[in-house]
Each structure stands twice: as structure tokens, then as C-alpha cells.
Design a protein around this motif. Structure first.
Motif, PDB file in Angstrom:
ATOM      1  N   LYS A 198       0.850  -1.190   0.000  1.00  0.00           N
ATOM      2  CA  LYS A 198       0.000   0.000   0.000  1.00  0.00           C
ATOM      3  C   LYS A 198       0.887   1.242   0.000  1.00  0.00           C
ATOM      4  CE  LYS A 198      -3.645  -2.403   2.423  1.00  0.00           C
ATOM      5  NZ  LYS A 198      -4.508  -2.469   3.586  1.00  0.00           N
ATOM      6  N   TYR A 199       1.324   1.643  -1.187  1.00  0.00           N
ATOM      7  CA  TYR A 199       2.226   2.784  -1.299  1.00  0.00           C
ATOM      8  C   TYR A 199       1.524   4.092  -0.949  1.00  0.00           C
ATOM      9  CZ  TYR A 199       5.305  -0.488  -3.627  1.00  0.00           C
ATOM     10  OH  TYR A 199       6.109  -1.552  -3.916  1.00  0.00           O
ATOM     11  N   MET A 204      -0.542   4.583   1.468  1.00  0.00           N
ATOM     12  CA  MET A 204      -0.485   4.741   2.917  1.00  0.00           C
ATOM     13  C   MET A 204       0.896   5.246   3.360  1.00  0.00           C
ATOM     14  SD  MET A 204      -2.119   4.566   5.748  1.00  0.00           S
ATOM     15  CE  MET A 204      -3.564   3.538   5.522  1.00  0.00           C
ATOM     16  N   VAL A 205       1.924   4.784   2.696  1.00  0.00           N
ATOM     17  CA  VAL A 205       3.284   5.238   3.031  1.00  0.00           C
ATOM     18  C   VAL A 205       3.413   6.730   2.757  1.00  0.00           C
ATOM     19  CG1 VAL A 205       5.713   5.018   2.431  1.00  0.00           C
ATOM     20  CG2 VAL A 205       4.301   2.983   2.607  1.00  0.00           C
ATOM     21  N   LEU A 249       0.970   8.921   2.544  1.00  0.00           N
ATOM     22  CA  LEU A 249       0.109   9.643   3.471  1.00  0.00           C
ATOM     23  C   LEU A 249       0.756   9.793   4.850  1.00  0.00           C
ATOM     24  CD1 LEU A 249      -2.715  10.868   4.060  1.00  0.00           C
ATOM     25  CD2 LEU A 249      -3.390   8.573   4.792  1.00  0.00           C
ATOM     26  N   LEU A 250       1.353   8.732   5.371  1.00  0.00           N
ATOM     27  CA  LEU A 250       1.991   8.800   6.673  1.00  0.00           C
ATOM     28  C   LEU A 250       3.271   9.627   6.664  1.00  0.00           C
ATOM     29  CD1 LEU A 250       1.431   5.163   7.945  1.00  0.00           C
ATOM     30  CD2 LEU A 250       0.258   7.240   8.668  1.00  0.00           C
ATOM     31  N   PHE A 251       3.934   9.651   5.502  1.00  0.00           N
ATOM     32  CA  PHE A 251       5.135  10.482   5.399  1.00  0.00           C
ATOM     33  C   PHE A 251       4.765  11.941   5.445  1.00  0.00           C
ATOM     34  CE2 PHE A 251       8.440  12.656   2.897  1.00  0.00           C
ATOM     35  CZ  PHE A 251       9.520  12.362   3.707  1.00  0.00           C
TER      36      PHE A 251
END
Length: 86
Positions: free
Chosen positions: A78-79, A81-82, A84-86
Motif C-alpha cells: 500500500k504505497y 499509505m506510506v 500519506l503517513l510520510f
């Protein structure tokens, strides 16, 4: 050996080299804690964590059942999500 094990071995070797480099740090007799104390503490903790990573990779590969060459490895990453969290 997997990527985690190889990374752990590289970090362990780097920690050994850096620890060896701290042996040339001169200590002062007036200071109770040597100037090399903190670098050795950080390098030692890094080496312990790298050794744990190598051991974890070793035992995970020993336990894992053999997979077929064309078998799927699990859910798609799930890129989004990565990002978004970054």
C-alpha cells in the motif's frame, strides 16, 4: 540468507570497524567517563541490534516452508499509505 540478514551483517561489520576506531580516542585522567564512552555505547547497541536482525533472519528462514517459484507473496503493498503517513 535474505536481505535483512545481509544488511545485519554489513551493519555488524561496520560497527566492528567503528568500534576499533574508538580505541584510538585518548582519555583524560581528570574526567571519570572517557570521551569514547558514548560512541562505544551507541556502536555496541547498534551491533547488538544488527546481531538480532541476523539471528531473526536465520531463524525465520529455517522455520519458513518452501514456496513454489510462481506463488504470490501476499497482499499488494500500500504505497498510498506510506505517502500519506510520510
Amino acid at each position: 540468507m535474505g536481505r535483512d540478514g545481509l544488511a545485519g551483517l554489513v551493519i555488524l561489520a561496520g560497527s566492528a570497524v567503528l568500534y576499533w576506531a574508538t580505541l584510538s580516542i585518548e582519555s583524560n585522567s581528570l574526567v571519570p567517563v572517557s570521551p569514547a564512552f558514548y560512541p562505544r555505547l551507541v556502536i555496541g547497541a547498534t551491533a547488538i541490534l544488527a546481531a538480532l536482525l541476523v539471528a531473526q533472519d536465520f531463524f525465520a528462514r529455517r522455520r519458513a516452508p518452501a514456496r513454489e517459484p510462481g506463488a504470490a507473496t501476499g497482499a499488494a503493498p500500500k504505497y498510498g499509505m506510506v505517502v500519506l503517513l510520510f
